[in-house]
Design an enzyme around this catalytic site. Structure first.
Site, short mmCIF file in Angstrom:
data_model
loop_
_atom_site.label_atom_id
_atom_site.label_comp_id
_atom_site.label_asym_id
_atom_site.label_seq_id
_atom_site.Cartn_x
_atom_site.Cartn_y
_atom_site.Cartn_z
N ASN A 42 0.85 -1.19 0.00
CA ASN A 42 0.00 0.00 0.00
C ASN A 42 0.89 1.25 0.00
O ASN A 42 1.93 1.29 0.66
CB ASN A 42 -0.99 0.01 1.17
CG ASN A 42 -0.34 -0.18 2.53
OD1 ASN A 42 0.61 -0.93 2.67
ND2 ASN A 42 -0.85 0.52 3.54
N ILE A 43 0.47 2.24 -0.75
CA ILE A 43 1.24 3.49 -0.89
C ILE A 43 0.30 4.64 -0.57
O ILE A 43 -0.74 4.79 -1.22
CB ILE A 43 1.82 3.62 -2.31
CG1 ILE A 43 2.69 2.40 -2.65
CG2 ILE A 43 2.63 4.91 -2.44
CD1 ILE A 43 3.12 2.33 -4.10
N GLU A 44 0.68 5.42 0.44
CA GLU A 44 -0.22 6.47 0.91
C GLU A 44 0.23 7.85 0.45
O GLU A 44 1.41 8.10 0.19
CB GLU A 44 -0.33 6.41 2.44
CG GLU A 44 -0.94 5.08 2.89
CD GLU A 44 -1.18 4.98 4.39
OE1 GLU A 44 -0.69 5.84 5.14
OE2 GLU A 44 -1.87 4.02 4.78
N CYS A 53 -4.20 0.76 -2.25
CA CYS A 53 -4.02 -0.45 -1.45
C CYS A 53 -3.00 -1.38 -2.11
O CYS A 53 -2.76 -1.32 -3.32
CB CYS A 53 -5.34 -1.21 -1.33
SG CYS A 53 -6.60 -0.37 -0.38
N GLU A 55 -3.26 -4.51 -2.80
CA GLU A 55 -3.86 -5.38 -3.82
C GLU A 55 -3.88 -4.68 -5.18
O GLU A 55 -3.51 -5.26 -6.20
CB GLU A 55 -5.32 -5.73 -3.47
CG GLU A 55 -5.50 -6.51 -2.19
CD GLU A 55 -5.68 -5.64 -0.96
OE1 GLU A 55 -4.95 -4.64 -0.81
OE2 GLU A 55 -6.54 -5.98 -0.13
N CYS A 86 -10.58 -4.22 0.92
CA CYS A 86 -11.61 -3.17 0.94
C CYS A 86 -12.55 -3.31 -0.26
O CYS A 86 -12.27 -4.06 -1.21
CB CYS A 86 -10.95 -1.79 0.96
SG CYS A 86 -10.37 -1.23 -0.65
N CYS A 89 -11.03 -2.60 -3.74
CA CYS A 89 -10.18 -3.69 -4.24
C CYS A 89 -11.00 -4.90 -4.67
O CYS A 89 -10.65 -5.58 -5.64
CB CYS A 89 -9.15 -4.09 -3.18
SG CYS A 89 -7.87 -2.84 -2.98
#
Ligand code: THU
Length: 131
Positions: A42-44, A53, A55, A86, A89
């Site tokens: 995941n990359i925020e 996310c 996935e 989620c 995804c």
């Protein structure tokens, strides 16, 4: 590549995550029909809603490399409970991967396996678009 090995790859993929704000590390390992694996974390973003996310990172990496057929995706986090993908995804898995096995790990690396249609029943999809 068995599902135990794929689960281990998802744990490894947590290292690729950049959860700068939540601190919640997630890793995903996507298995193609030809037994190739794509990893994602995941990359925020500071603009939180732009976060992606693990996935979707793995799926978009694979699709953008020309992959079209998939067998399974394993997902890992540090949470005690089994990670649950989620809603966004689930839709992307349904649209781009189809009916695959979704392997959800807990922090002890135990896992439960679900089918796409179990996690997203009565899914909206390409068939519903008026073309
Ligand atoms: N997250 C994932 O990467 N996958 C999931 O299945 C659930 C949530 C991420 C999004 C966000 O970076 C962080 O976990 C907290 O929601």
């Amino acid at each position: 590549m068995n599902y135990q090995q794929l689960a281990e790859k998802a744990v490894e993929a947590k290292k690729l995550s950049r959860p700068s704000y939540s601190g919640f590390h997630v890793g995903a390992a996507l298995l193609t029909e030809a037994d190739k694996i794509y990893l994602g974390g995941n990359i925020e973003s500071s603009s939180y809603s732009l976060t992606i996310c693990a996935e979707r990172t793995a799926i978009f990496k694979a699709i953008s490399e020309g992959e079209t057929k998939f067998k399974a995706i394993a997902i890992a986090s540090d949470a005690e409970n089994y990670i649950s993908p989620c809603g966004a995804c689930r839709q992307i898995i349904s649209d781009l991967c189809g009916e695959i096995d979704i392997i959800c790990l807990n922090s002890k690396s135990e896992y439960k396996i679900f089918k796409t249609s179990e996690l997203l029943p009565f899914a909206f999809g390409e068939k519903d678009l008026n073309k």
